[in-house]
Design an enzyme around this catalytic site. Structure first.
Site, PDB file in Angstrom:
ATOM      1  N   SER A   1      -5.859  -1.555  -0.094  1.00 43.26           N
ATOM      2  CA  SER A   1      -6.256  -1.146  -1.441  1.00 43.26           C
ATOM      3  C   SER A   1      -7.125   0.111  -1.417  1.00 43.26           C
ATOM      4  CB  SER A   1      -7.015  -2.286  -2.129  1.00 43.26           C
ATOM      5  OG  SER A   1      -6.226  -3.449  -2.123  1.00 43.26           O
TER       6      SER A   1
HETATM    7  N1  SAM Z   1      -7.091  -6.611   0.879  1.00 41.39           N
HETATM    8  C1  SAM Z   1      -6.077  -5.994   1.680  1.00 41.39           C
HETATM    9  C2  SAM Z   1      -6.617  -4.869   2.500  1.00 41.39           C
HETATM   10  O1  SAM Z   1      -7.792  -4.537   2.391  1.00 41.39           O
HETATM   11  O2  SAM Z   1      -5.839  -4.328   3.292  1.00 41.39           O
HETATM   12  C3  SAM Z   1      -4.932  -5.543   0.846  1.00 41.39           C
HETATM   13  C4  SAM Z   1      -4.044  -6.630   0.453  1.00 41.39           C
HETATM   14  S1  SAM Z   1      -2.473  -6.129  -0.088  1.00 41.39           S
HETATM   15  C5  SAM Z   1      -2.801  -5.260  -1.555  1.00 41.39           C
HETATM   16  C6  SAM Z   1      -1.853  -7.723  -0.617  1.00 41.39           C
HETATM   17  C7  SAM Z   1      -1.532  -8.625   0.537  1.00 41.39           C
HETATM   18  O3  SAM Z   1      -1.205  -9.913   0.016  1.00 41.39           O
HETATM   19  C8  SAM Z   1      -0.332  -8.179   1.346  1.00 41.39           C
HETATM   20  O4  SAM Z   1      -0.687  -8.061   2.696  1.00 41.39           O
HETATM   21  C9  SAM Z   1       0.680  -9.296   1.137  1.00 41.39           C
HETATM   22  O5  SAM Z   1       1.506  -9.544   2.251  1.00 41.39           O
HETATM   23  C10 SAM Z   1      -0.223 -10.477   0.865  1.00 41.39           C
HETATM   24  N2  SAM Z   1       0.418 -11.598   0.166  1.00 41.39           N
HETATM   25  C11 SAM Z   1       1.420 -11.579  -0.745  1.00 41.39           C
HETATM   26  N3  SAM Z   1       1.718 -12.828  -1.143  1.00 41.39           N
HETATM   27  C12 SAM Z   1       0.885 -13.661  -0.470  1.00 41.39           C
HETATM   28  C13 SAM Z   1       0.694 -15.069  -0.433  1.00 41.39           C
HETATM   29  N4  SAM Z   1       1.425 -15.901  -1.193  1.00 41.39           N
HETATM   30  N5  SAM Z   1      -0.250 -15.578   0.381  1.00 41.39           N
HETATM   31  C14 SAM Z   1      -1.006 -14.772   1.169  1.00 41.39           C
HETATM   32  N6  SAM Z   1      -0.877 -13.430   1.193  1.00 41.39           N
HETATM   33  C15 SAM Z   1       0.063 -12.873   0.383  1.00 41.39           C
END
Ligand code: SAM
Length: 214
Positions: A61
């Site tokens: 993000s």
């Molecule tokens: N906070 C993170 C960072 O600082 O890098 C960014 C997160 S990214 C915007 C969203 C993440 O949520 C992705 O890595 C994605 O694979 C994960 N994600 C999507 N669906 C999910 C689920 N049901 N459970 C856990 N993680 C999930």
């Protein structure tokens, strides 16, 4: 690259300038080198004012959003937080400096493994990882004082609400459509729930049983 200089500039121009001024959040952002969490070829962009690709179609993000969410979450060193969407592990590292215990769930194993490896370098011993669908939370470790969801949801699933501390818990998540959302904060006090709306934002979707479909 003078990453220290770029980091200070990021904090001043992107974070403080937009009104995030919680000292603990700013200190945490100062202590975590963001360039360690992005791909080798992208390091020069690590302190820019944008989200960045981390592979597998996912993103780290925007720095301001990480700071904003961390402050919105009302951090406290005595508390236990659940993070859904580990991604690069950058937000996880910030949370580890702000909270007593961090439980983090990531759906994509390759990202979780990479994040674990990077986070090992920081000697943070209060992070617990799980790979899988975070939309069901982490029942065995509940209740949590805070829950942060770092991807878009259409609504905050009831099963997650069941895992928050109802006396004084807080949930923060981008809620809305697949492409654009508003940051939502639910504050619990004495078993009552108060919903607040924050800034508009753009997140990748949370895919899962109680999230978006693939
Ligand atoms: N906070 C993170 C960072 O600082 O890098 C960014 C997160 S990214 C915007 C969203 C993440 O949520 C992705 O890595 C994605 O694979 C994960 N994600 C999507 N669906 C999910 C689920 N049901 N459970 C856990 N993680 C999930």
């Amino acid at each position: 690259m003078d990453y220290e200089m770029l980091k200070e500039k990021m904090i001043k121009q992107q974070i403080l300038a937009r009104g995030v001024n919680n000292k603990k959040v700013l200190d945490a952002m100062r202590n975590i080198p963001r360039h360690e969490f992005v791909r080798e070829k992208d390091k020069e962009y690590a302190y820019d004012d944008c989200a960045m690709p981390i592979g597998e179609g996912q993103t780290i993000s925007q720095p301001y959003i990480v700071a904003y969410m961390s402050e919105f979450l009302m951090p406290d060193n005595d508390l236990k937080v659940l993070e859904i969407g580990t991604g690069s592990g950058y937000q996880t590292a910030i949370l580890a400096l702000l909270f007593k215990e961090v439980y983090t769930i990531e759906r994509i194993e390759i990202l979780q493994d990479r994040a674990k490896k990077v986070l090992k370098n920081f000697n943070l011993d209060n992070i617990y990882f799980r790979t899988g669908d975070g939309t069901s939370g982490w029942q065995e470790k509940a209740p949590f004082d805070r829950i942060i969801i770092t991807g878009a949801l259409q609504e905050i699933p009831e099963i997650l609400k069941e895992q928050i501390n109802k006396e004084s818990g807080v949930i923060v998540a981008p809620v809305g459509g697949r492409l654009i959302q508003k940051m939502q904060r639910i504050i619990y006090k004495d078993n009552k729930e108060m919903v607040e709306e924050g800034i508009g934002c753009v997140f990748v979707p949370i895919i899962g049983k109680y999230g978006f479909k693939e």
